[in-house]
Design a protein around this motif. Sequence first.
Motif, PDB file in Angstrom:
ATOM      1  N   ALA A  71      33.670 -32.932  -6.193  1.00 52.31           N
ATOM      2  CA  ALA A  71      34.489 -33.988  -6.993  1.00 52.31           C
ATOM      3  C   ALA A  71      35.516 -34.004  -7.966  1.00 52.31           C
ATOM      4  O   ALA A  71      36.371 -34.506  -8.004  1.00 52.31           O
ATOM      5  CB  ALA A  71      33.117 -35.017  -7.623  1.00 52.31           C
ATOM      6  N   LEU A  72      35.329 -32.809  -8.569  1.00 60.03           N
ATOM      7  CA  LEU A  72      36.171 -32.532  -9.650  1.00 60.03           C
ATOM      8  C   LEU A  72      37.700 -32.005  -9.125  1.00 60.03           C
ATOM      9  O   LEU A  72      38.760 -32.730  -9.451  1.00 60.03           O
ATOM     10  CB  LEU A  72      35.546 -31.032 -10.504  1.00 60.03           C
ATOM     11  CG  LEU A  72      34.869 -31.339 -11.708  1.00 60.03           C
ATOM     12  CD1 LEU A  72      34.245 -30.201 -12.039  1.00 60.03           C
ATOM     13  CD2 LEU A  72      35.565 -31.980 -12.961  1.00 60.03           C
ATOM     14  N   VAL A  73      37.549 -31.248  -7.953  1.00 57.62           N
ATOM     15  CA  VAL A  73      38.560 -30.750  -7.237  1.00 57.62           C
ATOM     16  C   VAL A  73      39.526 -32.017  -6.635  1.00 57.62           C
ATOM     17  O   VAL A  73      40.708 -32.149  -6.909  1.00 57.62           O
ATOM     18  CB  VAL A  73      38.575 -29.874  -6.063  1.00 57.62           C
ATOM     19  CG1 VAL A  73      39.525 -29.541  -5.286  1.00 57.62           C
ATOM     20  CG2 VAL A  73      37.987 -28.473  -6.600  1.00 57.62           C
ATOM     21  N   ASP A  74      38.513 -32.983  -6.119  1.00 54.21           N
ATOM     22  CA  ASP A  74      39.241 -34.112  -5.447  1.00 54.21           C
ATOM     23  C   ASP A  74      39.987 -35.192  -6.631  1.00 54.21           C
ATOM     24  O   ASP A  74      41.213 -35.513  -6.393  1.00 54.21           O
ATOM     25  CB  ASP A  74      38.070 -35.163  -4.609  1.00 54.21           C
ATOM     26  CG  ASP A  74      37.809 -34.387  -3.427  1.00 54.21           C
ATOM     27  OD1 ASP A  74      38.333 -33.662  -2.968  1.00 54.21           O
ATOM     28  OD2 ASP A  74      36.701 -34.937  -3.165  1.00 54.21           O
ATOM     29  N   ALA A  75      39.164 -35.257  -7.675  1.00 53.28           N
ATOM     30  CA  ALA A  75      39.747 -36.141  -8.613  1.00 53.28           C
ATOM     31  C   ALA A  75      40.971 -35.453  -9.351  1.00 53.28           C
ATOM     32  O   ALA A  75      41.949 -36.189  -9.416  1.00 53.28           O
ATOM     33  CB  ALA A  75      38.873 -36.504  -9.745  1.00 53.28           C
ATOM     34  N   VAL A  94      43.854 -37.897  -8.237  1.00 52.45           N
ATOM     35  CA  VAL A  94      43.946 -38.895  -9.081  1.00 52.45           C
ATOM     36  C   VAL A  94      45.123 -39.235 -10.154  1.00 52.45           C
ATOM     37  O   VAL A  94      45.149 -37.994 -10.754  1.00 52.45           O
ATOM     38  CB  VAL A  94      42.497 -39.303  -9.763  1.00 52.45           C
ATOM     39  CG1 VAL A  94      42.631 -40.543 -11.108  1.00 52.45           C
ATOM     40  CG2 VAL A  94      41.235 -39.511  -8.942  1.00 52.45           C
ATOM     41  N   GLY A  95      46.068 -39.887  -9.775  1.00 51.98           N
ATOM     42  CA  GLY A  95      47.182 -40.064 -10.866  1.00 51.98           C
ATOM     43  C   GLY A  95      47.016 -41.338 -11.717  1.00 51.98           C
ATOM     44  O   GLY A  95      46.242 -41.939 -11.869  1.00 51.98           O
ATOM     45  N   HIS A  96      48.316 -41.902 -11.887  1.00 53.73           N
ATOM     46  CA  HIS A  96      48.341 -43.255 -12.632  1.00 53.73           C
ATOM     47  C   HIS A  96      49.078 -44.035 -11.929  1.00 53.73           C
ATOM     48  O   HIS A  96      49.905 -43.975 -11.109  1.00 53.73           O
ATOM     49  CB  HIS A  96      49.024 -42.841 -13.837  1.00 53.73           C
ATOM     50  CG  HIS A  96      48.338 -42.135 -14.768  1.00 53.73           C
ATOM     51  ND1 HIS A  96      47.397 -42.372 -15.610  1.00 53.73           N
ATOM     52  CD2 HIS A  96      48.497 -40.382 -15.020  1.00 53.73           C
ATOM     53  CE1 HIS A  96      46.895 -41.218 -16.274  1.00 53.73           C
ATOM     54  NE2 HIS A  96      47.511 -40.319 -15.983  1.00 53.73           N
ATOM     55  N   CYS A  97      48.442 -45.460 -12.097  1.00 56.10           N
ATOM     56  CA  CYS A  97      49.161 -46.647 -11.349  1.00 56.10           C
ATOM     57  C   CYS A  97      50.654 -46.734 -12.121  1.00 56.10           C
ATOM     58  O   CYS A  97      50.930 -46.707 -13.281  1.00 56.10           O
ATOM     59  CB  CYS A  97      48.232 -47.960 -11.552  1.00 56.10           C
ATOM     60  SG  CYS A  97      49.094 -49.326 -11.095  1.00 56.10           S
ATOM     61  N   SER A  98      51.639 -46.878 -11.075  1.00 49.21           N
ATOM     62  CA  SER A  98      52.979 -47.223 -11.733  1.00 49.21           C
ATOM     63  C   SER A  98      53.043 -48.585 -12.541  1.00 49.21           C
ATOM     64  O   SER A  98      54.064 -48.566 -13.441  1.00 49.21           O
ATOM     65  CB  SER A  98      53.911 -46.980 -10.437  1.00 49.21           C
ATOM     66  OG  SER A  98      53.929 -47.932  -9.827  1.00 49.21           O
ATOM     67  N   ARG A  99      52.307 -49.438 -12.364  1.00 56.68           N
ATOM     68  CA  ARG A  99      52.252 -50.855 -12.927  1.00 56.68           C
ATOM     69  C   ARG A  99      51.721 -50.888 -14.255  1.00 56.68           C
ATOM     70  O   ARG A  99      52.243 -51.054 -15.223  1.00 56.68           O
ATOM     71  CB  ARG A  99      51.887 -51.759 -11.976  1.00 56.68           C
ATOM     72  CG  ARG A  99      52.529 -52.158 -10.831  1.00 56.68           C
ATOM     73  CD  ARG A  99      53.830 -52.924 -11.189  1.00 56.68           C
ATOM     74  NE  ARG A  99      53.655 -54.367 -11.310  1.00 56.68           N
ATOM     75  CZ  ARG A  99      54.555 -55.111 -11.869  1.00 56.68           C
ATOM     76  NH1 ARG A  99      55.766 -54.824 -12.101  1.00 56.68           N
ATOM     77  NH2 ARG A  99      54.276 -56.477 -12.188  1.00 56.68           N
ATOM     78  N   SER A 103      39.433 -46.447  -9.019  1.00 60.33           N
ATOM     79  CA  SER A 103      39.618 -45.225  -8.096  1.00 60.33           C
ATOM     80  C   SER A 103      38.419 -44.917  -7.591  1.00 60.33           C
ATOM     81  O   SER A 103      37.279 -44.693  -8.541  1.00 60.33           O
ATOM     82  CB  SER A 103      40.345 -44.109  -8.841  1.00 60.33           C
ATOM     83  OG  SER A 103      40.236 -42.804  -8.190  1.00 60.33           O
ATOM     84  N   ALA A 104      38.114 -44.862  -6.499  1.00 59.71           N
ATOM     85  CA  ALA A 104      36.931 -44.437  -5.790  1.00 59.71           C
ATOM     86  C   ALA A 104      36.684 -42.976  -6.055  1.00 59.71           C
ATOM     87  O   ALA A 104      35.315 -42.436  -6.285  1.00 59.71           O
ATOM     88  CB  ALA A 104      36.953 -44.506  -4.208  1.00 59.71           C
ATOM     89  N   LEU A 105      37.669 -42.019  -6.404  1.00 59.83           N
ATOM     90  CA  LEU A 105      37.402 -40.711  -6.631  1.00 59.83           C
ATOM     91  C   LEU A 105      36.939 -40.268  -8.048  1.00 59.83           C
ATOM     92  O   LEU A 105      36.149 -39.711  -8.273  1.00 59.83           O
ATOM     93  CB  LEU A 105      38.759 -39.856  -6.254  1.00 59.83           C
ATOM     94  CG  LEU A 105      39.066 -39.855  -4.710  1.00 59.83           C
ATOM     95  CD1 LEU A 105      40.355 -39.010  -4.625  1.00 59.83           C
ATOM     96  CD2 LEU A 105      38.122 -39.099  -4.054  1.00 59.83           C
ATOM     97  N   LEU A 106      37.349 -41.350  -8.871  1.00 64.47           N
ATOM     98  CA  LEU A 106      37.141 -41.262 -10.089  1.00 64.47           C
ATOM     99  C   LEU A 106      35.581 -41.602 -10.318  1.00 64.47           C
ATOM    100  O   LEU A 106      34.881 -41.191 -11.071  1.00 64.47           O
ATOM    101  CB  LEU A 106      37.886 -42.129 -11.216  1.00 64.47           C
ATOM    102  CG  LEU A 106      37.636 -42.462 -12.498  1.00 64.47           C
ATOM    103  CD1 LEU A 106      37.582 -41.124 -13.165  1.00 64.47           C
ATOM    104  CD2 LEU A 106      38.780 -43.125 -13.232  1.00 64.47           C
ATOM    105  N   GLU A 107      35.237 -42.608  -9.518  1.00 65.67           N
ATOM    106  CA  GLU A 107      33.880 -43.218  -9.592  1.00 65.67           C
ATOM    107  C   GLU A 107      32.940 -42.119  -9.190  1.00 65.67           C
ATOM    108  O   GLU A 107      31.829 -41.991  -9.680  1.00 65.67           O
ATOM    109  CB  GLU A 107      33.876 -44.342  -8.651  1.00 65.67           C
ATOM    110  CG  GLU A 107      32.355 -45.318  -8.782  1.00 65.67           C
ATOM    111  CD  GLU A 107      32.021 -45.699 -10.175  1.00 65.67           C
ATOM    112  OE1 GLU A 107      31.147 -45.454 -10.669  1.00 65.67           O
ATOM    113  OE2 GLU A 107      32.859 -46.654 -10.900  1.00 65.67           O
TER     114      GLU A 107
END
Lengths: 198, 198
Positions: A45-49, A53-58, B3-7
């Motif tokens: 889960a750490l590697v995946d996130a 996981v980045g940031h929403c551009s909006r 984010s599902a990955l964050l969850e």
Amino acid sequence: MSSALLEQLIDAFRVLPGVGRKSAQRMAYHVLEREREGGRRLAQALVDAVEKVGHCSRCRDFSETPVCATCASAARDAHLLCVVESPADRLAIEQATGYRGLYFVLQGRLSPLDGIGPSELGLDTLDARLGEGEVHELIIATNPTVEGEATAHYLSQLARGRGVRPMRPAHGLPLGGELEYVDRGTLSHAFGSRSEVP
Amino acid sequence: MSSALLEQLIDAFRVLPGVGRKSAQRMAYHVLEREREGGRRLAQALVDAVEKVGHCSRCRDFSETPVCATCASAARDAHLLCVVESPADRLAIEQATGYRGLYFVLQGRLSPLDGIGPSELGLDTLDARLGEGEVHELIIATNPTVEGEATAHYLSQLARGRGVRPMRPAHGLPLGGELEYVDRGTLSHAFGSRSEVP
Ligand SMILES: [Zn+2]
Ligand SMILES: [Zn+2]
């Protein structure tokens, strides 16, 4: 310690907030004694996130897609935009209130001494967005700290400059809280903002 | 949560002891906001430890080799064997005292109701080892709980049966502790075990 890998794991746990040597040790032992499968899952889960996981551009909230699900949703009221300091604040509002507008996550607060100015918080983007005319109310939900208040002041100027109404959530005594246990700042603010009983 | 990955990461953190929903969330946000490199390191350390850390065949402590460094060391006094409940207890003794003997880690305590008997704690191996004649003193450092005391009693019988002296660390008032803050059990024990001032 008879194992360098165990020592390395204890060390690695200390990257987590509020985790000192003792808790890190307890975590490592717990995983090895009782939760090897859970430990493997946490690693994945750490590697995946971290990778995805980045940031929403909006809205600058965490997102694994360029635009997050909230910003992309047609069910949200695009006339309302709520500004918060952190993703955790956004989540707290989303879970506790019936708010159906959109969000903007600063990922911080104005703090000139730490080199955090308007552009670090994405306020140029926010300003441009307010100029588009879709947002009618900017709900400023920064924290009631000195820096949070300074940020709120800056944001309300920004809103007014674009003809958008700056709003703040009500501050005061918490519901159901006993007066004697309310912190001094809140109590003082509540008295300063008293209003006549209608 | 957008984010599902964050969850999934927040969920995965809850495998750690003492980590509820709130702390798990704080950990996930902290890693993504400020410690992506540390998060990657933690993932790798978890995988390494879970895959490669097993138990020492002599003392049952965690070890990534069949026999741990302490058991393999010629510098330790093999006449002294200290029995502890957990690797954390062993580490505490190793760090706080000048003890230079060997250890035996039960990885638990006798608890018949939970199905934990002598063989689950490796006491058959321990008995055989006491029979080899090298150990002269068995220092029983189980915890001062009901189950710990029952385990200590069992261990001292085992030692006597093999002609090995069973020993216990002294219990009593902590050094430098004020009497009024000492827990009742310790105080009561300290009074029951009082001795004449020489
Ligand atoms: Zn968004
Ligand atoms: Zn060993």
